[in-house]
Design a protein around this motif. Structure first.
Motif, PDB file in Angstrom:
ATOM      1  N   LEU A 276      11.508  -9.242   9.782  1.00 34.05           N
ATOM      2  CA  LEU A 276      10.379  -8.327   9.911  1.00 34.05           C
ATOM      3  C   LEU A 276      10.588  -7.340  11.053  1.00 34.05           C
ATOM      4  O   LEU A 276      11.068  -7.703  12.122  1.00 34.05           O
ATOM      5  N   THR A 277      10.203  -6.096  10.815  1.00 31.11           N
ATOM      6  CA  THR A 277      10.228  -5.059  11.847  1.00 31.11           C
ATOM      7  C   THR A 277       8.906  -4.309  11.793  1.00 31.11           C
ATOM      8  O   THR A 277       8.123  -4.462  10.850  1.00 31.11           O
ATOM      9  N   ARG A 278       8.654  -3.501  12.824  1.00 33.51           N
ATOM     10  CA  ARG A 278       7.446  -2.679  12.820  1.00 33.51           C
ATOM     11  C   ARG A 278       7.756  -1.299  13.380  1.00 33.51           C
ATOM     12  O   ARG A 278       8.684  -1.126  14.178  1.00 33.51           O
ATOM     13  N   THR A 279       6.980  -0.318  12.965  1.00 33.80           N
ATOM     14  CA  THR A 279       7.167   1.053  13.403  1.00 33.80           C
ATOM     15  C   THR A 279       6.259   1.359  14.585  1.00 33.80           C
ATOM     16  O   THR A 279       5.428   0.541  14.981  1.00 33.80           O
ATOM     17  N   ASP A 280       6.392   2.566  15.145  1.00 36.44           N
ATOM     18  CA  ASP A 280       5.553   2.983  16.274  1.00 36.44           C
ATOM     19  C   ASP A 280       4.067   2.942  15.926  1.00 36.44           C
ATOM     20  O   ASP A 280       3.229   2.656  16.785  1.00 36.44           O
ATOM     21  N   ASN A 281       3.731   3.256  14.668  1.00 32.48           N
ATOM     22  CA  ASN A 281       2.322   3.279  14.281  1.00 32.48           C
ATOM     23  C   ASN A 281       1.846   1.944  13.695  1.00 32.48           C
ATOM     24  O   ASN A 281       0.779   1.867  13.095  1.00 32.48           O
ATOM     25  N   GLY A 282       2.659   0.882  13.893  1.00 37.23           N
ATOM     26  CA  GLY A 282       2.217  -0.462  13.542  1.00 37.23           C
ATOM     27  C   GLY A 282       2.468  -0.903  12.123  1.00 37.23           C
ATOM     28  O   GLY A 282       2.042  -1.997  11.729  1.00 37.23           O
ATOM     29  N   ARG A 283       3.154  -0.115  11.322  1.00 38.48           N
ATOM     30  CA  ARG A 283       3.438  -0.523   9.952  1.00 38.48           C
ATOM     31  C   ARG A 283       4.493  -1.624   9.948  1.00 38.48           C
ATOM     32  O   ARG A 283       5.431  -1.617  10.739  1.00 38.48           O
ATOM     33  N   ILE A 284       4.336  -2.597   9.045  1.00 39.26           N
ATOM     34  CA  ILE A 284       5.227  -3.751   8.978  1.00 39.26           C
ATOM     35  C   ILE A 284       6.251  -3.545   7.872  1.00 39.26           C
ATOM     36  O   ILE A 284       5.918  -3.129   6.758  1.00 39.26           O
ATOM     37  N   MET A 285       7.507  -3.847   8.204  1.00 40.04           N
ATOM     38  CA  MET A 285       8.575  -3.668   7.219  1.00 40.04           C
ATOM     39  C   MET A 285       9.401  -4.938   7.083  1.00 40.04           C
ATOM     40  O   MET A 285       9.553  -5.695   8.038  1.00 40.04           O
TER      41      MET A 285
ATOM     42  N   LEU B 124      24.420  -0.326   7.510  1.00 37.10           N
ATOM     43  CA  LEU B 124      23.488   0.100   6.468  1.00 37.10           C
ATOM     44  C   LEU B 124      22.201  -0.697   6.632  1.00 37.10           C
ATOM     45  O   LEU B 124      22.207  -1.930   6.541  1.00 37.10           O
ATOM     46  N   GLY B 125      21.100  -0.005   6.908  1.00 40.05           N
ATOM     47  CA  GLY B 125      19.820  -0.669   7.095  1.00 40.05           C
ATOM     48  C   GLY B 125      18.846  -0.345   5.976  1.00 40.05           C
ATOM     49  O   GLY B 125      18.766   0.796   5.520  1.00 40.05           O
ATOM     50  N   ILE B 126      18.133  -1.367   5.526  1.00 40.56           N
ATOM     51  CA  ILE B 126      17.102  -1.199   4.492  1.00 40.56           C
ATOM     52  C   ILE B 126      15.780  -1.660   5.086  1.00 40.56           C
ATOM     53  O   ILE B 126      15.666  -2.795   5.566  1.00 40.56           O
ATOM     54  N   ASN B 127      14.788  -0.778   5.094  1.00 36.42           N
ATOM     55  CA  ASN B 127      13.471  -1.098   5.662  1.00 36.42           C
ATOM     56  C   ASN B 127      12.401  -0.810   4.609  1.00 36.42           C
ATOM     57  O   ASN B 127      12.141   0.345   4.289  1.00 36.42           O
ATOM     58  N   PHE B 128      11.809  -1.865   4.084  1.00 41.05           N
ATOM     59  CA  PHE B 128      10.804  -1.718   3.029  1.00 41.05           C
ATOM     60  C   PHE B 128       9.415  -1.934   3.616  1.00 41.05           C
ATOM     61  O   PHE B 128       9.117  -2.997   4.171  1.00 41.05           O
ATOM     62  N   ASP B 129       8.561  -0.929   3.520  1.00 42.96           N
ATOM     63  CA  ASP B 129       7.208  -0.979   4.079  1.00 42.96           C
ATOM     64  C   ASP B 129       6.343  -1.934   3.259  1.00 42.96           C
ATOM     65  O   ASP B 129       6.029  -1.672   2.097  1.00 42.96           O
ATOM     66  N   ILE B 130       5.962  -3.061   3.884  1.00 42.63           N
ATOM     67  CA  ILE B 130       5.142  -4.065   3.186  1.00 42.63           C
ATOM     68  C   ILE B 130       3.743  -4.162   3.782  1.00 42.63           C
ATOM     69  O   ILE B 130       3.026  -5.137   3.544  1.00 42.63           O
ATOM     70  N   THR B 131       3.340  -3.134   4.535  1.00 36.34           N
ATOM     71  CA  THR B 131       2.045  -3.184   5.224  1.00 36.34           C
ATOM     72  C   THR B 131       0.899  -3.458   4.253  1.00 36.34           C
ATOM     73  O   THR B 131       0.043  -4.315   4.505  1.00 36.34           O
TER      74      THR B 131
ATOM     75  N   GLY C 125      11.681   3.113  -4.410  1.00 40.52           N
ATOM     76  CA  GLY C 125      10.623   4.086  -4.205  1.00 40.52           C
ATOM     77  C   GLY C 125      10.456   4.559  -2.768  1.00 40.52           C
ATOM     78  O   GLY C 125      11.228   4.219  -1.872  1.00 40.52           O
ATOM     79  N   SER C 126       9.408   5.348  -2.562  1.00 41.66           N
ATOM     80  CA  SER C 126       9.211   6.053  -1.295  1.00 41.66           C
ATOM     81  C   SER C 126       8.862   5.139  -0.117  1.00 41.66           C
ATOM     82  O   SER C 126       8.891   5.577   1.030  1.00 41.66           O
ATOM     83  N   ASN C 127       8.518   3.875  -0.382  1.00 41.63           N
ATOM     84  CA  ASN C 127       8.239   2.935   0.708  1.00 41.63           C
ATOM     85  C   ASN C 127       9.499   2.280   1.249  1.00 41.63           C
ATOM     86  O   ASN C 127       9.441   1.486   2.185  1.00 41.63           O
ATOM     87  N   CYS C 128      10.646   2.616   0.656  1.00 44.89           N
ATOM     88  CA  CYS C 128      11.904   1.994   1.050  1.00 44.89           C
ATOM     89  C   CYS C 128      12.776   3.001   1.794  1.00 44.89           C
ATOM     90  O   CYS C 128      13.262   3.966   1.205  1.00 44.89           O
ATOM     91  N   GLU C 129      12.951   2.769   3.081  1.00 41.77           N
ATOM     92  CA  GLU C 129      13.836   3.603   3.899  1.00 41.77           C
ATOM     93  C   GLU C 129      15.225   2.977   3.918  1.00 41.77           C
ATOM     94  O   GLU C 129      15.376   1.772   4.104  1.00 41.77           O
TER      95      GLU C 129
ATOM     96  N   ALA D 129      -1.599  -6.754   4.038  1.00 41.58           N
ATOM     97  CA  ALA D 129      -3.060  -6.643   4.065  1.00 41.58           C
ATOM     98  C   ALA D 129      -3.677  -7.310   2.843  1.00 41.58           C
ATOM     99  O   ALA D 129      -4.707  -8.001   2.939  1.00 41.58           O
ATOM    100  N   PHE D 130      -3.043  -7.128   1.680  1.00 39.71           N
ATOM    101  CA  PHE D 130      -3.539  -7.741   0.442  1.00 39.71           C
ATOM    102  C   PHE D 130      -3.449  -9.258   0.525  1.00 39.71           C
ATOM    103  O   PHE D 130      -4.376  -9.982   0.142  1.00 39.71           O
ATOM    104  N   GLU D 131      -2.343  -9.754   1.064  1.00 39.45           N
ATOM    105  CA  GLU D 131      -2.162 -11.196   1.224  1.00 39.45           C
ATOM    106  C   GLU D 131      -3.237 -11.775   2.140  1.00 39.45           C
ATOM    107  O   GLU D 131      -3.796 -12.845   1.881  1.00 39.45           O
ATOM    108  N   SER D 132      -3.543 -11.039   3.220  1.00 41.80           N
ATOM    109  CA  SER D 132      -4.570 -11.492   4.151  1.00 41.80           C
ATOM    110  C   SER D 132      -5.933 -11.569   3.477  1.00 41.80           C
ATOM    111  O   SER D 132      -6.709 -12.502   3.700  1.00 41.80           O
ATOM    112  N   THR D 133      -6.221 -10.563   2.624  1.00 40.81           N
ATOM    113  CA  THR D 133      -7.497 -10.554   1.901  1.00 40.81           C
ATOM    114  C   THR D 133      -7.605 -11.742   0.956  1.00 40.81           C
ATOM    115  O   THR D 133      -8.646 -12.414   0.883  1.00 40.81           O
ATOM    116  N   ILE D 134      -6.520 -12.029   0.247  1.00 37.58           N
ATOM    117  CA  ILE D 134      -6.508 -13.162  -0.688  1.00 37.58           C
ATOM    118  C   ILE D 134      -6.715 -14.472   0.057  1.00 37.58           C
ATOM    119  O   ILE D 134      -7.475 -15.350  -0.376  1.00 37.58           O
TER     120      ILE D 134
END
Length: 215
Positions: free
Chosen positions: A79-88, A106-113, A21-25, A117-122
């Motif tokens: 783990l990686t992060r983008t300029d705007n702080g999203r975690i991948m 070949l790089g695969i970066n899946f946005d897990i931000t 899906g669209s969260n996977c670069e 956040a959900f894990e932190s809430t739990i």
């Protein structure tokens, strides 16, 4: 043969991105040294990291160009992060020619931000209040959008490694910092020598003599 590999990698990139899906670069880098400033030759869902075709090398690309082909290993689920702080959650695989020379990455970066956040809430709801972050936990690697930003980050990292501000660095301190940059592949970036020598207040001749000291 190289061209057919690129066609296959583009097909794989499309398939992986469609599956997750669209969260996977998914990004393909050309590892030729002449393409270091614009190594991205194909990217799907580039909005994840804000990059596009023609953008420059990542640390994974510099790593590939500095390593001996036999020592180069794929990296998975870091783990990686983008300029705007999203975690991948990222993986990098190197595709080699018949002689073992790395040709593409070949790089695969899946946005897990949102998942983080959900894990932190739990954890907030189920935790006892005695839990703390593990100080040794690895921090996400930043994915820069261009090689100039990458070079700036490597220079800052070299200063942090030495632990002394540049005005107070001894010759040995500068040698340590500059050799870190060399090992990281910083000098593969176009005109990096000019920027690094100016930053450390030394001539280019001195810069490259420092690089050769530990060889």
């Amino acid at each position: 043969m190289g061209r057919s590999r690129l066609v296959l990698l583009k097909q794989m990139a499309d398939g992986i991105a469609a599956e997750f899906g669209s969260n996977c670069e998914v990004v393909v880098h050309d590892l030729s040294r002449r393409h270091i400033n614009n190594s991205i030759v194909y990217i799907v869902n580039g909005h994840v990291s804000g990059r596009e075709v023609g953008n420059g090398a990542s640390r994974a690309v510099l790593h590939a160009l500095r390593k001996a082909p036999g020592d180069l290993k794929d990296s998975y689920s870091y783990l990686t992060r983008t300029d705007n702080g999203r975690i991948m959650k990222s993986s990098t695989m190197y595709i080699k020619d018949e002689d073992g020379t790395p040709r593409y990455a070949l790089g695969i970066n899946f946005d897990i931000t949102s998942l983080v956040a959900f894990e932190s809430t739990i954890k907030t709801l189920t935790g006892s209040g005695e839990e703390t972050l593990n100080p040794g936990e690895a921090q996400p690697r930043h994915i820069p959008q261009d090689v100039n930003t990458l070079l700036d980050e490597l220079i800052q990292q070299s200063v942090e490694l030495v632990g002394v501000p540049v005005p107070f660095m001894t010759k040995d301190d500068k040698i340590k910092a500059i050799n870190f940059l060399n090992e990281a592949g910083a000098f593969l970036i176009t005109k990096s020598g000019d920027k690094v020598s100016k930053f450390f207040g030394i001539s280019k001749y001195t810069l490259y003599s420092y690089v050769n000291i530990n060889k």
